[in-house]
Design a protein around this motif. Structure first.
Motif, short mmCIF file in Angstrom:
data_model
loop_
_atom_site.label_atom_id
_atom_site.label_comp_id
_atom_site.label_asym_id
_atom_site.label_seq_id
_atom_site.Cartn_x
_atom_site.Cartn_y
_atom_site.Cartn_z
N SER A 262 0.83 -1.20 0.00
CA SER A 262 0.00 0.00 0.00
C SER A 262 0.87 1.25 0.00
CB SER A 262 -0.93 0.00 1.22
OG SER A 262 -1.85 -1.05 1.14
N LEU A 263 1.89 1.27 0.85
CA LEU A 263 2.76 2.44 0.91
C LEU A 263 3.63 2.56 -0.34
CD1 LEU A 263 3.83 2.29 4.67
CD2 LEU A 263 2.09 3.74 3.61
N THR A 264 4.08 1.41 -0.86
CA THR A 264 4.89 1.44 -2.08
C THR A 264 4.09 1.99 -3.25
OG1 THR A 264 6.21 -0.44 -1.35
CG2 THR A 264 6.21 0.03 -3.70
N TYR A 265 2.82 1.57 -3.37
CA TYR A 265 1.99 2.01 -4.49
C TYR A 265 1.75 3.51 -4.44
CZ TYR A 265 -1.57 1.48 -8.08
OH TYR A 265 -2.28 1.55 -9.25
N PRO A 269 6.39 5.45 -6.90
CA PRO A 269 5.89 5.11 -8.24
C PRO A 269 6.96 4.59 -9.19
CG PRO A 269 6.10 7.50 -8.00
CD PRO A 269 6.38 6.91 -6.64
N ASN A 270 8.24 4.67 -8.81
CA ASN A 270 9.31 4.21 -9.71
C ASN A 270 9.53 2.71 -9.66
OD1 ASN A 270 9.88 6.85 -10.61
ND2 ASN A 270 11.24 7.23 -8.87
N VAL A 271 8.84 2.01 -8.77
CA VAL A 271 8.94 0.55 -8.73
C VAL A 271 8.42 0.01 -10.06
CG1 VAL A 271 8.10 -1.54 -7.62
CG2 VAL A 271 8.69 0.45 -6.24
N LEU A 273 6.42 -1.55 -12.89
CA LEU A 273 5.00 -1.86 -12.83
C LEU A 273 4.73 -3.36 -12.84
CD1 LEU A 273 2.15 -0.68 -12.79
CD2 LEU A 273 2.20 -0.63 -15.28
N GLN A 274 5.47 -4.10 -13.70
CA GLN A 274 5.25 -5.54 -13.77
C GLN A 274 5.49 -6.21 -12.42
OE1 GLN A 274 7.21 -3.75 -15.77
NE2 GLN A 274 7.22 -4.51 -17.88
N PHE A 275 6.56 -5.79 -11.75
CA PHE A 275 6.90 -6.36 -10.45
C PHE A 275 5.81 -6.06 -9.44
CE2 PHE A 275 8.64 -5.66 -6.21
CZ PHE A 275 9.21 -6.90 -5.94
N HIS A 276 5.39 -4.80 -9.40
CA HIS A 276 4.38 -4.41 -8.41
C HIS A 276 3.07 -5.16 -8.63
CE1 HIS A 276 2.11 -1.85 -5.66
NE2 HIS A 276 1.18 -1.88 -6.57
N VAL A 277 2.59 -5.18 -9.86
CA VAL A 277 1.30 -5.82 -10.15
C VAL A 277 1.35 -7.31 -9.86
CG1 VAL A 277 -0.37 -6.37 -11.96
CG2 VAL A 277 0.61 -4.07 -11.83
N LEU A 278 2.42 -7.97 -10.30
CA LEU A 278 2.53 -9.41 -10.12
C LEU A 278 2.61 -9.79 -8.64
CD1 LEU A 278 2.75 -12.10 -11.65
CD2 LEU A 278 5.23 -11.80 -11.64
N ILE A 279 3.47 -9.11 -7.90
CA ILE A 279 3.64 -9.44 -6.48
C ILE A 279 2.40 -9.05 -5.68
CG2 ILE A 279 5.05 -9.04 -4.44
CD1 ILE A 279 6.39 -10.68 -6.66
N ALA A 280 1.77 -7.92 -6.03
CA ALA A 280 0.56 -7.53 -5.32
C ALA A 280 -0.56 -8.54 -5.53
CB ALA A 280 0.11 -6.14 -5.79
N ASN A 281 -0.66 -9.08 -6.75
CA ASN A 281 -1.68 -10.10 -7.01
C ASN A 281 -1.44 -11.35 -6.18
OD1 ASN A 281 -2.90 -8.45 -8.89
ND2 ASN A 281 -1.92 -9.40 -10.65
N VAL A 282 -0.17 -11.74 -6.07
CA VAL A 282 0.17 -12.90 -5.23
C VAL A 282 -0.21 -12.63 -3.78
CG1 VAL A 282 2.06 -14.32 -4.34
CG2 VAL A 282 2.00 -13.68 -6.77
N TYR A 283 0.10 -11.41 -3.32
CA TYR A 283 -0.21 -11.07 -1.93
C TYR A 283 -1.71 -11.14 -1.65
CZ TYR A 283 -1.93 -7.99 1.66
OH TYR A 283 -2.66 -7.48 2.68
#
Length: 315
Positions: A262-265, A269-271, A273-283
């Motif tokens: 939540s805080l990273t999103y 914002p420089n994280v 996007l593929q990494f954030h979306v994929l890992i967030a979905n797993v979480y």
């Protein structure tokens, strides 16, 4: 391809869900672990509900809360997984604007409910360990029902402004959502207006859920640890603390990654996007899959009833 272009509109009829941006060619392969996690979540949570219903010895506050947790996990995972798999398998990326708001409301609402249930479970452990003689008189069935109703009402009321505020904003940038489901911040970032009201309210909800709930749980466990350390023997201390093991594991699975993402999103914002979306979905799927495993493995009553169930089927 015109659906994926930037358009000028104030009330979009549909949004386009991209799935995992940049990994579209691997969507079919990515769907395999997600589908497996969803199947485990469905089977595991329904098994927990069935066992608690059939075993009279499990008709108590702790297991009622476990059932509430199983129901919220089923709803949270089902609110996002079917559409996600439709994107991965059939390239079905369009979602109606009203359906998008409904999805994000259900998803966020039941996530808040789940946090409330963890607080209720911490209170149950506190009463059971710090006031064992009063546990059955404090946490009666009507009280448990009222606690469950309070968790439902809090989730429903806190998240209710989300879709109403999102419906008010004009959307003139794009209708593309770079993830496989509708979430509050993902939709909010598409608006071309002053969205500070929605953004601040989202932070308020995050503080109420992640902040106040975690504080209440920490305070409860401080009292629990004080009571445990007052026990006369090491065996008694370990046995008593063991009754909290499954709850602590479930809490860590739910809160720690959620706060991080939540805080990273919001603030980083420089994280990629593929990494954030994929890992967030797993979480978001992980608690639904792991909670029934945690309670099935670490709760002897559920474990023994499950073993008896398979033993009877085998004979």
């Amino acid at each position: 391809m015109s659906d994926f272009n930037t358009t000028d509109f104030t009330n979009p009829s549909t949004f386009i869900l991209l799935g995992i941006p940049g990994l579209e060619a691997a969507h079919v392969w990515i769907s395999i672990p997600f589908c497996t996690m969803y199947a485990i979540a469905i089977l595991g949570n329904f098994t927990i509900l069935f066992i608690v219903k059939m075993e009279l010895s499990l008709h108590g506050p702790m297991y009622y809360f476990v059932c509430m947790l199983a129901i919220t996990d089923l709803v949270v995972s089902t609110s996002i997984l079917p559409k996600m798999l439709a994107i991965f398998w059939f390239n079905s990326r369009e979602i109606n604007f009203s359906a998008c708001l409904t999805q994000l409301y259900v998803f966020h609402c039941f996530s808040v409910m789940e946090s409330g249930i963890f607080v209720a479970m911490a209170f149950d452990r506190y009463v059971a360990i710090c006031h064992p003689l009063r546990h059955s008189t404090i946490l009666t069935n009507p009280v448990v029902a009222k606690i469950g109703l309070a968790a439902v009402l809090r989730g429903g009321i806190l998240i209710l402004p989300y879709p109403f505020l999102l419906r008010q904003w004009p959307y003139c940038r794009t209708n593309i959502i770079p993830q496989p489901y509708c979430a509050h911040m993902a939709v909010l970032k598409l608006a071309c207006a002053d969205i500070r009201v929605s953004s601040y309210y989202g932070l308020f909800v995050l503080f109420c859920v992640m902040g106040l709930d975690v504080i209440f749980i920490v305070v409860s466990y401080i009292q629990i640890l004080r009571a445990i350390f007052c026990l006369p023997t090491k065996e008694a201390r370990l046995k008593t603390f063991g009754t909290c093991g499954s709850h602590l594991c479930a809490i860590l699975v739910f809160y720690m990654p959620g706060l991080f993402f939540s805080l990273t999103y919001r603030f980083h914002p420089n994280v990629p996007l593929q990494f954030h979306v994929l890992i967030a979905n797993v979480y978001y799927l992980m608690p639904s899959m792991l909670n029934p495993i945690i309670y099935g493995v670490q709760t002897k009553q559920i474990q023994s009833r499950l073993l008896r169930l398979f033993t009877h089927k085998g004979t």
